[in-house]
Structures are given as C-alpha cells and as structure tokens.
Design a protein around this motif. Structure first.
Motif, PDB file in Angstrom:
ATOM      1  N   ASP A  27      67.129  43.522  36.443  1.00  0.00           N
ATOM      2  CA  ASP A  27      66.603  44.453  37.431  1.00  0.00           C
ATOM      3  C   ASP A  27      65.823  45.605  36.809  1.00  0.00           C
ATOM      4  O   ASP A  27      64.886  46.114  37.405  1.00  0.00           O
ATOM      5  CB  ASP A  27      67.735  45.016  38.299  1.00  0.00           C
ATOM      6  N   ASN A  28      66.189  46.019  35.601  1.00  0.00           N
ATOM      7  CA  ASN A  28      65.465  47.132  34.983  1.00  0.00           C
ATOM      8  C   ASN A  28      64.200  46.681  34.259  1.00  0.00           C
ATOM      9  O   ASN A  28      63.540  47.474  33.618  1.00  0.00           O
ATOM     10  CB  ASN A  28      66.375  47.928  34.045  1.00  0.00           C
ATOM     11  N   GLU A  29      63.849  45.412  34.343  1.00  0.00           N
ATOM     12  CA  GLU A  29      62.626  44.900  33.714  1.00  0.00           C
ATOM     13  C   GLU A  29      61.633  44.404  34.759  1.00  0.00           C
ATOM     14  O   GLU A  29      60.889  43.471  34.524  1.00  0.00           O
ATOM     15  CB  GLU A  29      62.952  43.733  32.781  1.00  0.00           C
ATOM     16  N   ARG A  30      61.619  45.023  35.917  1.00  0.00           N
ATOM     17  CA  ARG A  30      60.758  44.545  36.994  1.00  0.00           C
ATOM     18  C   ARG A  30      59.282  44.703  36.665  1.00  0.00           C
ATOM     19  O   ARG A  30      58.458  43.976  37.170  1.00  0.00           O
ATOM     20  CB  ARG A  30      61.084  45.255  38.286  1.00  0.00           C
ATOM     21  N   GLY A  31      58.922  45.653  35.845  1.00  0.00           N
ATOM     22  CA  GLY A  31      57.529  45.860  35.472  1.00  0.00           C
ATOM     23  C   GLY A  31      57.098  44.868  34.399  1.00  0.00           C
ATOM     24  O   GLY A  31      57.685  43.802  34.246  1.00  0.00           O
ATOM     25  N   PHE A  32      56.095  45.225  33.649  1.00  0.00           N
ATOM     26  CA  PHE A  32      55.566  44.336  32.622  1.00  0.00           C
ATOM     27  C   PHE A  32      56.494  44.258  31.423  1.00  0.00           C
ATOM     28  O   PHE A  32      57.053  45.255  30.995  1.00  0.00           O
ATOM     29  CB  PHE A  32      54.184  44.817  32.176  1.00  0.00           C
ATOM     30  N   ARG A  33      56.642  43.068  30.897  1.00  0.00           N
ATOM     31  CA  ARG A  33      57.393  42.878  29.668  1.00  0.00           C
ATOM     32  C   ARG A  33      56.397  42.689  28.538  1.00  0.00           C
ATOM     33  O   ARG A  33      55.389  42.007  28.693  1.00  0.00           O
ATOM     34  CB  ARG A  33      58.282  41.636  29.790  1.00  0.00           C
ATOM     35  N   ARG A  34      56.715  43.250  27.408  1.00  0.00           N
ATOM     36  CA  ARG A  34      55.793  43.180  26.271  1.00  0.00           C
ATOM     37  C   ARG A  34      55.626  41.771  25.729  1.00  0.00           C
ATOM     38  O   ARG A  34      54.640  41.486  25.064  1.00  0.00           O
ATOM     39  CB  ARG A  34      56.267  44.108  25.168  1.00  0.00           C
ATOM     40  N   ASP A  35      56.575  40.889  26.001  1.00  0.00           N
ATOM     41  CA  ASP A  35      56.470  39.523  25.482  1.00  0.00           C
ATOM     42  C   ASP A  35      55.704  38.596  26.420  1.00  0.00           C
ATOM     43  O   ASP A  35      55.556  37.420  26.140  1.00  0.00           O
ATOM     44  CB  ASP A  35      57.855  38.955  25.174  1.00  0.00           C
ATOM     45  N   LEU A  36      55.209  39.143  27.535  1.00  0.00           N
ATOM     46  CA  LEU A  36      54.460  38.335  28.502  1.00  0.00           C
ATOM     47  C   LEU A  36      53.021  38.807  28.600  1.00  0.00           C
ATOM     48  O   LEU A  36      52.740  40.000  28.532  1.00  0.00           O
ATOM     49  CB  LEU A  36      55.082  38.435  29.895  1.00  0.00           C
ATOM     50  N   THR A  37      52.122  37.841  28.779  1.00  0.00           N
ATOM     51  CA  THR A  37      50.740  38.120  29.152  1.00  0.00           C
ATOM     52  C   THR A  37      50.572  37.580  30.556  1.00  0.00           C
ATOM     53  O   THR A  37      50.902  36.415  30.804  1.00  0.00           O
ATOM     54  CB  THR A  37      49.754  37.421  28.192  1.00  0.00           C
ATOM     55  N   MET A  38      50.094  38.422  31.471  1.00  0.00           N
ATOM     56  CA  MET A  38      49.878  37.989  32.854  1.00  0.00           C
ATOM     57  C   MET A  38      48.401  38.113  33.180  1.00  0.00           C
ATOM     58  O   MET A  38      47.818  39.191  33.041  1.00  0.00           O
ATOM     59  CB  MET A  38      50.719  38.819  33.813  1.00  0.00           C
ATOM     60  N   LEU A  39      47.822  36.992  33.592  1.00  0.00           N
ATOM     61  CA  LEU A  39      46.390  36.920  33.842  1.00  0.00           C
ATOM     62  C   LEU A  39      46.120  36.441  35.263  1.00  0.00           C
ATOM     63  O   LEU A  39      46.761  35.499  35.745  1.00  0.00           O
ATOM     64  CB  LEU A  39      45.740  35.938  32.862  1.00  0.00           C
ATOM     65  N   ALA A  40      45.156  37.073  35.918  1.00  0.00           N
ATOM     66  CA  ALA A  40      44.713  36.657  37.246  1.00  0.00           C
ATOM     67  C   ALA A  40      43.444  35.839  37.087  1.00  0.00           C
ATOM     68  O   ALA A  40      42.486  36.274  36.434  1.00  0.00           O
ATOM     69  CB  ALA A  40      44.450  37.872  38.128  1.00  0.00           C
ATOM     70  N   ILE A  41      43.443  34.647  37.667  1.00  0.00           N
ATOM     71  CA  ILE A  41      42.256  33.795  37.609  1.00  0.00           C
ATOM     72  C   ILE A  41      41.218  34.349  38.587  1.00  0.00           C
ATOM     73  O   ILE A  41      41.524  34.648  39.741  1.00  0.00           O
ATOM     74  CB  ILE A  41      42.609  32.332  37.948  1.00  0.00           C
ATOM     75  N   LEU A  42      39.988  34.467  38.106  1.00  0.00           N
ATOM     76  CA  LEU A  42      38.895  34.987  38.923  1.00  0.00           C
ATOM     77  C   LEU A  42      38.192  33.866  39.661  1.00  0.00           C
ATOM     78  O   LEU A  42      38.097  32.744  39.172  1.00  0.00           O
ATOM     79  CB  LEU A  42      37.869  35.718  38.055  1.00  0.00           C
ATOM     80  N   SER A  43      37.694  34.216  40.823  1.00  0.00           N
ATOM     81  CA  SER A  43      36.862  33.315  41.614  1.00  0.00           C
ATOM     82  C   SER A  43      35.582  34.071  41.925  1.00  0.00           C
ATOM     83  O   SER A  43      35.623  35.196  42.429  1.00  0.00           O
ATOM     84  CB  SER A  43      37.582  32.935  42.909  1.00  0.00           C
ATOM     85  N   VAL A  44      34.461  33.473  41.591  1.00  0.00           N
ATOM     86  CA  VAL A  44      33.183  34.123  41.822  1.00  0.00           C
ATOM     87  C   VAL A  44      32.409  33.283  42.830  1.00  0.00           C
ATOM     88  O   VAL A  44      32.138  32.105  42.597  1.00  0.00           O
ATOM     89  CB  VAL A  44      32.382  34.284  40.513  1.00  0.00           C
ATOM     90  N   THR A  45      32.095  33.905  43.945  1.00  0.00           N
ATOM     91  CA  THR A  45      31.311  33.236  44.981  1.00  0.00           C
ATOM     92  C   THR A  45      30.005  33.999  45.145  1.00  0.00           C
ATOM     93  O   THR A  45      29.691  34.883  44.351  1.00  0.00           O
ATOM     94  CB  THR A  45      32.084  33.209  46.315  1.00  0.00           C
ATOM     95  N   ASP A  46      29.272  33.691  46.206  1.00  0.00           N
ATOM     96  CA  ASP A  46      28.018  34.398  46.468  1.00  0.00           C
ATOM     97  C   ASP A  46      28.253  35.875  46.734  1.00  0.00           C
ATOM     98  O   ASP A  46      27.385  36.705  46.497  1.00  0.00           O
ATOM     99  CB  ASP A  46      27.290  33.772  47.665  1.00  0.00           C
ATOM    100  N   SER A  47      29.437  36.177  47.232  1.00  0.00           N
ATOM    101  CA  SER A  47      29.747  37.586  47.481  1.00  0.00           C
ATOM    102  C   SER A  47      30.465  38.169  46.273  1.00  0.00           C
ATOM    103  O   SER A  47      30.257  37.752  45.145  1.00  0.00           O
ATOM    104  CB  SER A  47      30.581  37.714  48.757  1.00  0.00           C
ATOM    105  N   ARG A  48      31.356  39.062  46.493  1.00  0.00           N
ATOM    106  CA  ARG A  48      32.068  39.783  45.441  1.00  0.00           C
ATOM    107  C   ARG A  48      33.114  38.901  44.740  1.00  0.00           C
ATOM    108  O   ARG A  48      33.794  38.112  45.383  1.00  0.00           O
ATOM    109  CB  ARG A  48      32.744  40.965  46.111  1.00  0.00           C
ATOM    110  N   PRO A  49      33.303  39.062  43.423  1.00  0.00           N
ATOM    111  CA  PRO A  49      34.354  38.303  42.729  1.00  0.00           C
ATOM    112  C   PRO A  49      35.738  38.757  43.184  1.00  0.00           C
ATOM    113  O   PRO A  49      35.946  39.927  43.520  1.00  0.00           O
ATOM    114  CB  PRO A  49      34.135  38.608  41.249  1.00  0.00           C
ATOM    115  N   THR A  50      36.677  37.810  43.192  1.00  0.00           N
ATOM    116  CA  THR A  50      38.053  38.115  43.553  1.00  0.00           C
ATOM    117  C   THR A  50      38.987  37.571  42.478  1.00  0.00           C
ATOM    118  O   THR A  50      38.617  36.717  41.680  1.00  0.00           O
ATOM    119  CB  THR A  50      38.431  37.504  44.921  1.00  0.00           C
TER     120      THR A  50
END
Length: 150
Positions: free
Chosen positions: A90-113
C-alpha cells in the motif's frame, strides 16, 4: 554487443539490459515477445519499443510520468508474477524505481494521444514486461499528449 535490424533506424547495436521479454506478448501482438527500448537524445523523452523479431514493428512511447506526474499505476497480481517481481504494498502506490512505465502513443490526423489505460510496464531487474490493462476507467486510452509533441 547484440545487433538488431530495424525499419526506422537501420541496424542498431543494443545493450542486453535494454532488451525486454514480454512472456505473453502484447495485446494484438502475442507472438512478439522480445523488444528493445531505444532512446534518442534528440527526441527525449520519447522511447521507441522496437520488436527484435519483426523489424517493421516499433511502438512510439512516452514515460507515463511525463504525461501525468501523479499517475497511479494499477498492476494485477498476475502481471506482477509475469514481471517476476513482488507486488507493491500500500505504501508503494506511486512509481517504483525498479519499474519503467510507458504509454504507447497513437498519432492520427488530429492530435497525438497516449494510452494511460494500459501502460507498458517493464521490471528492469528481470527484463520482463507486460501491458498492464487497468480494470477501472480512471485513465483514458486517448490521453491528449499536449505540448510534448507540438
């Protein structure tokens, strides 16, 4: 030093510490199990997730903390097991130093998400990765990227 053929970058040398094994693959790419993280200074903080099996498969990602510094990860017990890591307390709910978390990007004709609903999570010590799909709707799979790519 190992090498990989890529469509976007040609032949690259990579450090095995940057190689990631996805035991179950990624959703819709279940047969793709080995990737390498490619970082280029000229496009920081972008991280490319390049398949080591299919030179044409490369995901463009951003660290989730660059999109939402208060991001609260949700990783299932099954995903912790696949990562070869102990689950967070419970006290490690935020980022852990041993993890890398990446969001996959989607680029369309409009703004990237960015997909904050199902980030790619890499446990650096084991070299294992999963796409940790949230079971709530606290985040979107179409989070606006904003100024990072403008």
């Amino acid at each position: 030093m190992p090498q990989a053929e890529t469509q976007q970058f040609g032949t690259i040398d990579f450090d095995e510490r940057d190689a990631v094994e996805f035991p179950l693959g990624l959703p819709a790419f279940e047969t793709e199990r080995r990737f390498v993280l490619i970082r280029r200074d000229e496009v920081k903080p972008v991280v490319f997730l390049q398949s080591l099996q299919d030179k044409s498969l490369c995901f463009v990602t951003l660290p989730v903390e660059s999109l939402d510094p208060g991001y609260q990860p949700q990783i299932s017990e099954e995903d912790w097991n696949l990562l070869g890591a102990e689950s967070a307390t419970d006290n490690e709910r935020g980022f852990r130093r041993d993890l890398t978390m990446l969001a996959i990007l989607s680029v369309t004709d409009s703004r990237p998400t960015a997909n904050l609903l199902a980030p790619v999570v890499v446990h650096r010590a084991t070299g294992k990765g999963v796409q940790a799909i949230r079971m709530d709707n606290a985040y979107s799979h179409q989070h606006p990227v904003g100024a990072l790519c403008s």
